[in-house]
Design a protein around this motif. Sequence first.
Motif, PDB file in Angstrom:
ATOM      1  N   LYS A   1      -0.464 -17.361  15.693  1.00 47.75           N
ATOM      2  CA  LYS A   1      -1.011 -18.466  14.870  1.00 47.75           C
ATOM      3  C   LYS A   1       0.010 -19.147  14.224  1.00 47.75           C
TER       4      LYS A   1
ATOM      5  N   ASN B   1       0.776  -1.173   0.146  1.00 52.97           N
ATOM      6  CA  ASN B   1       0.045  -0.196  -0.057  1.00 52.97           C
ATOM      7  C   ASN B   1       0.997   1.279   0.057  1.00 52.97           C
TER       8      ASN B   1
ATOM      9  N   SER C   1       2.390  -0.168   4.082  1.00 52.61           N
ATOM     10  CA  SER C   1       2.047  -1.501   4.709  1.00 52.61           C
ATOM     11  C   SER C   1       1.662  -2.600   3.674  1.00 52.61           C
ATOM     12  N   ALA C   2       1.820  -3.907   3.856  1.00 50.89           N
ATOM     13  CA  ALA C   2       1.850  -4.967   2.885  1.00 50.89           C
ATOM     14  C   ALA C   2       0.603  -5.684   2.897  1.00 50.89           C
ATOM     15  N   ASN C   3       0.197  -6.081   1.550  1.00 47.28           N
ATOM     16  CA  ASN C   3      -1.097  -6.926   1.667  1.00 47.28           C
ATOM     17  C   ASN C   3      -0.694  -8.419   1.405  1.00 47.28           C
ATOM     18  N   GLU C   4      -1.313  -9.308   1.707  1.00 47.43           N
ATOM     19  CA  GLU C   4      -1.006 -10.643   1.660  1.00 47.43           C
ATOM     20  C   GLU C   4      -1.711 -11.101   0.436  1.00 47.43           C
TER      21      GLU C   4
ATOM     22  N   TYR D   1       8.944 -17.096  -1.713  1.00 46.06           N
ATOM     23  CA  TYR D   1       9.901 -16.822  -0.633  1.00 46.06           C
ATOM     24  C   TYR D   1      11.239 -17.387  -0.830  1.00 46.06           C
TER      25      TYR D   1
ATOM     26  N   ARG E   1      -2.455   2.091  13.932  1.00 46.76           N
ATOM     27  CA  ARG E   1      -0.775   1.942  14.444  1.00 46.76           C
ATOM     28  C   ARG E   1      -0.482   3.453  14.822  1.00 46.76           C
TER      29      ARG E   1
ATOM     30  N   LYS F   1      -9.065 -15.085  20.801  1.00 44.84           N
ATOM     31  CA  LYS F   1      -7.914 -15.041  21.383  1.00 44.84           C
ATOM     32  C   LYS F   1      -7.687 -13.656  21.834  1.00 44.84           C
TER      33      LYS F   1
ATOM     34  N   LEU G   1      -0.042  -8.954  19.585  1.00 47.98           N
ATOM     35  CA  LEU G   1      -0.312  -9.425  18.229  1.00 47.98           C
ATOM     36  C   LEU G   1      -1.063  -8.355  17.229  1.00 47.98           C
TER      37      LEU G   1
ATOM     38  N   ASP H   1       0.960   3.641   2.086  1.00 48.01           N
ATOM     39  CA  ASP H   1       1.476   3.887   3.435  1.00 48.01           C
ATOM     40  C   ASP H   1       2.732   2.956   3.801  1.00 48.01           C
TER      41      ASP H   1
ATOM     42  N   GLU I   1       9.806  -8.540   3.589  1.00 43.38           N
ATOM     43  CA  GLU I   1       8.534  -7.657   3.325  1.00 43.38           C
ATOM     44  C   GLU I   1       8.677  -6.278   3.690  1.00 43.38           C
TER      45      GLU I   1
ATOM     46  N   ALA J   1      -2.705  -2.956   8.988  1.00 45.19           N
ATOM     47  CA  ALA J   1      -1.334  -3.522   9.245  1.00 45.19           C
ATOM     48  C   ALA J   1      -0.463  -2.603  10.285  1.00 45.19           C
TER      49      ALA J   1
ATOM     50  N   LYS K   1       9.873 -11.807   7.005  1.00 49.95           N
ATOM     51  CA  LYS K   1       9.436 -10.738   7.415  1.00 49.95           C
ATOM     52  C   LYS K   1      10.366  -9.593   7.081  1.00 49.95           C
TER      53      LYS K   1
ATOM     54  N   GLN L   1      -1.195  -8.090  10.457  1.00 49.88           N
ATOM     55  CA  GLN L   1      -0.009  -8.083   9.555  1.00 49.88           C
ATOM     56  C   GLN L   1      -0.031  -7.484   8.298  1.00 49.88           C
ATOM     57  N   TYR L   2      -1.313  -7.622   7.792  1.00 46.68           N
ATOM     58  CA  TYR L   2      -1.411  -7.068   6.243  1.00 46.68           C
ATOM     59  C   TYR L   2      -2.571  -6.352   6.241  1.00 46.68           C
ATOM     60  N   GLY L   3      -2.597  -5.664   5.101  1.00 46.41           N
ATOM     61  CA  GLY L   3      -3.813  -4.687   4.564  1.00 46.41           C
ATOM     62  C   GLY L   3      -3.761  -3.471   5.152  1.00 46.41           C
TER      63      GLY L   3
ATOM     64  N   ASN M   1       3.324 -14.432  15.944  1.00 45.33           N
ATOM     65  CA  ASN M   1       2.011 -14.213  15.703  1.00 45.33           C
ATOM     66  C   ASN M   1       0.849 -14.545  16.294  1.00 45.33           C
TER      67      ASN M   1
END
Lengths: 456, 356
Positions: free
Chosen positions: A292, A221, A225-228, A349, B323, B222, B232, A223, A340, B240, A337, B235-237, A290
């Motif tokens: 998860k 993005n 930040s990353a999108n998955e 990767y 953030r 959680k 936590l 700003d 990214e 983020a 990480k 991470q994305y979007g 994370n």
Amino acid sequence: MVKKLILSLGALSLLFPAMAFADDPSAGTLNMGLNSIWVMIAAILVILMQGGFILLESGSTRMKNAGHIAGKTIFTVGLCTLVYWAVGYAIAFGSDNAESSISKFIGWGSYLFSPAVAAADGESLPSTIFFVFQLAFAAVSLSIAWGGFAERAKLSAYLVFTILFTALIYPVISHWIWSPSGWLFAEGAQDYAGSTVVHLTGALAAFAATVLLKPRIGRFNKDGSANEILGHNQVFGALSVLILWVGWFGFNAGSALGVGDGFFGYVAFNTQLGAAGGAVSALLISWLVNGKADIPTTLNGALAGLVAITASCAFVDPWAAVLIGLIAGVLVFFSAKFFEKIKVDDPIYALSVHGAAGVWGTLANGIFATEELATKLNVGRGGIIDTGSWHQMWVQLESVLVCGAYVLVVSFILLGIMKVVMGLRVTEEQEIIGLDLSEHGTFGYPEQMKKAQQSL
Amino acid sequence: MSDPVRAKLLSRIGKADDVVTLRSLRDQIHERMEALHAEQPAEQFYTDLNEVHDAFIRRAISLSEGQMARLGHGSPPVPYAYLLFGSGGRQEQTLSSDQDSGMIYGDPEEESELERVRDYFHTFGKMVVQTLERLGYPPCEGEVISANPFWCQSLTEWRAKLDGWFEEPGWEVVRYLLIVADSRLIYGENRLLQALKDHFFSDLLANPVIARHMLNNTMRHKVLIGVFGQLLKEQYGEDAGGLDLKYGAYIPMVNAIRLLSIQADIRETSTLTRIDRLYQQGVVSKEDHALYAHIFALFLRLRLMSTLKRDDGLYTNNGKLPRAKMTKELIDELKAGLKGVKKLRRFVQRQMTGRQ
């Protein structure tokens, strides 16, 4: 019944005495035969790893590019074979210039390689099998490099870069470290099956490509930040890792280039330990950090363990193999990480799995190699822990830095020229439609993709 | 203590004659409240804000009643209770909360009247929801809303529904029960809700299967703090680096306190009041009471900082703390708070499994 059998065998041996007293093959021939069988099987396993790359690369990317990604692997393995046969092998292992000091840097001779049909007296392996085995490694390194091209490079870029990589990049590194006349070989650089030669080389070419191609549309993005961009099939991903894992027994244990005293078994044993360590630690670290447990990270961890143990599988004790794998799994997580964060789009990767873990595996020899195994293989010396000496560490560091610098600089130059002359990237429109359609005119998943298009 | 401008606006809400006026009042009052929220403690702010929301919702219901009459449906044929669930039920609505609502209507004296009564309230439920939508309250995405016949029934039907839930308590059913636990009367006859709650609490406490399901449901989200004490984050979007405050902090705490309260037969719905009552009944210690009340006040305050959006005229937010707003001090406060929630959850786990 038994009587009859004995009787007829007796009669036959009277008629044909040669059956009972045939000329025994010499011990040398038997030895060569056993070596050939094992290395040929290993070469087949390494070629089968391309199946792993097909699944890995297509599973980690989107449906609209699946057919292209899978099919181009078959094409480039074909082209790579022709180029390696014509030129690559000559530069890597040609020995016509063995007398000259240039042979420290590149080989010469055996262009359009035309081997003897059988092993000569005293040869431990037919050169045909050696060639197929080495070619399989070149093709793996090339497929690693494609990670940096995924989902946005033109098909013509794949064609041209296959030629350049197979002729000018891979064989040079291969010569330095693996040819008996190579200068890093002479210094005692330890890279048993190619953490540097195959994996780091492929990864750095991928790095140059992904930097020059720039990130895929929508990956980052404004700003920062990353999108998955999720891959379309995690099951493909997991299967690919299993195929690569199995293939790796050919890759590492095959690099013994023979059966001998059964040392290749020890190499296979360490390989399994390294892979296991990587898979376990990667899942755990993603879970801890994370919150998860991440499947793609786990898959990367297993591969990173394999990549790292590739250089060191023949030089270290089992406990060190486990440790090398465990560290590789953690490393690959943080490396992904990091890339990214600096906004390098690395869809498969490759930079973390093959690059970071490749560097780690090569350096690990400097720490964990044992004097006993180094002496047994007659390559370099023991590492810091066994000998207390930093000597081997410096040799390993030197080989990583010099090989890395060569691959990076040459890749940037060659891809840079390609970018100016022919362009590397498809148009924005083509990228959005997908490379299946733009490069090949048909979808890898026709039903799903037609439906998606209609709803556009 | 009370802001004079807000008080004036509040009295105008009660007198507004049409939706357009109400809407402009909401926009004005939002500006006023946004200005106020920097100066006030979170608890006070929420009390004031929820008073305002309640006033809007009451007025919207009352206007809808009039509208029903004008359209020829007459006045309500039987008494009814209009309920708020979710954050409305807990008096924890932010500046941008959605509608979670339901209705209980009295049983008509004649059986033959039932159909007509039902039709009236289904139409009425839809009308209230639409009116509130025009005031900028988006309807609940999960369809927990008075316009949905499932949540708009007669007292007898409600009781039968609860009995059915108690008999076959599955995952979905337990979610419904937890929704009902937060219900609060906003308009109409309180005795209808009281009758329902009597029914609810009498059967619920004796059912160990429900208790186990409720524990699972309560623990589902959680807490967003890792084993190293790290937050936590997303991470994305576009979010983020931010924190999913709603589902990673606020809801886990609401759920844990709600479950303890149900077990202790506490009928209050606001989380802070529930925490007080849990202390009074000796379920939590004095220190823990102070800790939990402090943490929840923090979450309430932070919830006001989550990303606001005006989407198609509706007031909404994504429940995420951006953030940019996460200062060093705030992160430390959050970490301490989330650790407290983990402690609370361990306590809930022990309480629930110990009793079975």
